[in-house]
Design an enzyme around this catalytic site. Structure first.
Site, PDB file in Angstrom:
ATOM      1  N   ALA A   1       0.857  -1.196   0.000  1.00 13.09           N
ATOM      2  CA  ALA A   1       0.000   0.000   0.000  1.00 13.09           C
ATOM      3  C   ALA A   1       0.894   1.248   0.000  1.00 13.09           C
ATOM      4  O   ALA A   1       2.090   1.151   0.278  1.00 13.09           O
ATOM      5  CB  ALA A   1      -0.898  -0.032   1.228  1.00 13.09           C
TER       6      ALA A   1
ATOM      7  N   GLN B   1       1.334   3.459   2.128  1.00 12.20           N
ATOM      8  CA  GLN B   1       2.046   3.632   3.399  1.00 12.20           C
ATOM      9  C   GLN B   1       2.662   2.323   3.883  1.00 12.20           C
ATOM     10  O   GLN B   1       2.786   2.080   5.090  1.00 12.20           O
ATOM     11  CB  GLN B   1       1.102   4.206   4.460  1.00 12.20           C
ATOM     12  CG  GLN B   1       0.885   5.700   4.317  1.00 12.20           C
ATOM     13  CD  GLN B   1       2.199   6.489   4.382  1.00 12.20           C
ATOM     14  OE1 GLN B   1       3.128   6.147   5.109  1.00 12.20           O
ATOM     15  NE2 GLN B   1       2.290   7.553   3.603  1.00 12.20           N
ATOM     16  N   SER B   2       3.083   1.472   2.960  1.00 13.41           N
ATOM     17  CA  SER B   2       3.660   0.179   3.325  1.00 13.41           C
ATOM     18  C   SER B   2       5.011   0.336   4.030  1.00 13.41           C
ATOM     19  O   SER B   2       5.939   0.951   3.503  1.00 13.41           O
ATOM     20  CB  SER B   2       3.854  -0.645   2.052  1.00 13.41           C
ATOM     21  OG  SER B   2       4.694  -1.738   2.311  1.00 13.41           O
ATOM     22  N   ASN B   3       5.095  -0.243   5.224  1.00 12.64           N
ATOM     23  CA  ASN B   3       6.386  -0.291   5.929  1.00 12.64           C
ATOM     24  C   ASN B   3       7.330  -1.251   5.224  1.00 12.64           C
ATOM     25  O   ASN B   3       8.537  -1.041   5.172  1.00 12.64           O
ATOM     26  CB  ASN B   3       6.173  -0.787   7.365  1.00 12.64           C
ATOM     27  CG  ASN B   3       5.263   0.134   8.138  1.00 12.64           C
ATOM     28  OD1 ASN B   3       5.568   1.307   8.306  1.00 12.64           O
ATOM     29  ND2 ASN B   3       4.119  -0.370   8.582  1.00 12.64           N
TER      30      ASN B   3
ATOM     31  N   CYS C   1       7.535  -1.861   2.041  1.00 17.36           N
ATOM     32  CA  CYS C   1       8.152  -1.222   0.870  1.00 17.36           C
ATOM     33  C   CYS C   1       9.257  -0.264   1.311  1.00 17.36           C
ATOM     34  O   CYS C   1      10.352  -0.257   0.736  1.00 17.36           O
ATOM     35  CB  CYS C   1       7.094  -0.499   0.040  1.00 17.36           C
ATOM     36  SG  CYS C   1       6.038  -1.649  -0.869  1.00 17.36           S
TER      37      CYS C   1
END
Ligand SMILES: Cc1ncc(COP(=O)(O)O)c(C=O)c1O
Length: 327
Positions: free
Chosen positions: A70, A72-74, A76
């Site tokens: 997403a 706000q993916s941690n 990524c």
């Protein structure tokens, strides 16, 4: 257990910290495993998984990482950081459409030098095909990409949490926990923790608090991934359906959407212990922990470990736009 390819990315061991004021409040013995402080680009659980995923990528001769999540993916953000640290290129396929205001994890993705590709849709099921397309394009241009699965949740990544249980054993000096409670998203952390608990023959029950998926689906995925992780690690241990504990009643209206209980849990940890949780994962896990204690499902005086998996950059972002199913 087999020796597997690994690169050093995280500052380990992470601290095992007692939470005395929360112990009093909840009438349990509560420790917090501080994987929010794994050190890589603001920390979190993915640093552990990426040690093995990037280890495999490097062994295979890859020069580029591709992953998805997403906006706000941690996962990524930490994949971008791992790539930067090891000297690889990084491409991120993010759900949704391009955001003009860069905040939280998205801001860090670009700072870390990752190339961001928006999927153009909130439908995360389109991401694997887009990743494969990117893989083919980059390969045609002479690159050697390595595909990191969503959340780093494959046996290669999950094995890191088997090793994290070994780390915990060293720190807790033979004092077992009755329960480990943590946020469960794409199943890898829970599968690894459960595989670790079973491999080391501990009586500890691992409780996954779902942040997105329905109980039946997540429990099935944890069981399958746990078995595959044990095989990958070369462990002989068996794991059964009854070993998997997942609660999905703390998700609320959906992934990334705060609930009243998650907001109070966020405040409680901050105001009693100075521990900052995140709004998407760990606040929901803490809401689950508090409720399970109050309901007596986790009995008074139990020894409980809350595994803090990080995610704080999302506190500094507007969570409203473009929620996919999973970061
Ligand atoms: C902060 C945080 N906690 C927990 C999780 C869940 O971990 P898993 O996807 O391995 O279940 C994630 C996954 O992205 C995360 O970013």
């Amino acid at each position: 257990m087999k020796t597997l390819p690994r690169v050093k990315l995280a500052m380990l061991p992470t601290a095992l910290e007692e939470a005395p004021r929360l112990c009093k409040e909840l009438d349990i013995t509560l420790f917090v495993k501080r994987d929010d402080n794994t050190g890589l680009a603001l920390g979190g659980n993915k640093a552990r998984k990426l040690e093995y995923l990037v280890g495999e990528a490097v062994e295979l001769g890859a020069d580029t990482l591709i992953t998805t999540g997403a906006p706000q993916s941690n996962h990524c953000r930490m994949t971008a950081a791992a790539a930067a640290k090891v000297g690889l290129a990084c491409h991120l396929v993010l759900n949704g459409t391009a955001l003009t205001v860069k905040q939280g994890n998205l801001l860090l993705d670009e700072l870390l030098g990752a190339k961001v590709h928006f999927l153009g849709s909130d439908d995360a099921s389109l991401a694997p095909a887009r990743m494969q397309g990117l893989n083919d394009e980059l390969t045609a241009r002479g690159a050697r990409p390595y595909l990191v699965p969503l959340g780093g949740s494959s046996p290669v990544g999950a094995v890191a949490y088997v090793m994290a249980i070994e780390e915990l054993l060293t720190q807790s000096c033979g004092q077992n926990f009755d329960y480990i409670v943590h946020a469960s998203g794409s199943a890898g952390t829970q599968a690894g923790l459960l595989a670790g608990v079973k491999s080391f023959g501990l009586p500890t029950r691992v409780i996954g608090i779902s942040v997105s998926r329905p109980q039946l689906r997540l429990a099935r995925e944890v069981l399958e991934l746990c078995r595959d992780t044990l095989t990958h690690a070369g462990a002989q241990t068996r794991v059964e359906e009854d070993d998997v504990i997942v609660y999905d009643e703390y998700v609320g209206r959906g992934y990334g959407l705060p609930t009243e209980a998650s907001t109070s849990a966020l405040e409680l940890f901050a105001r009693r212990e100075g521990i900052i949780l995140d709004p998407v994962y760990t606040a929901k896990a803490a809401a689950g922990l508090i409720d399970l204690v109050r309901r007596g499902t986790i009995p008074a005086h139990s020894r409980v470990l809350f595994w803090h998996t990080g995610g704080m950059p999302a506190l500094f972002a507007d969570l409203a736009p473009h929620w996919g199913e999973k970061a």
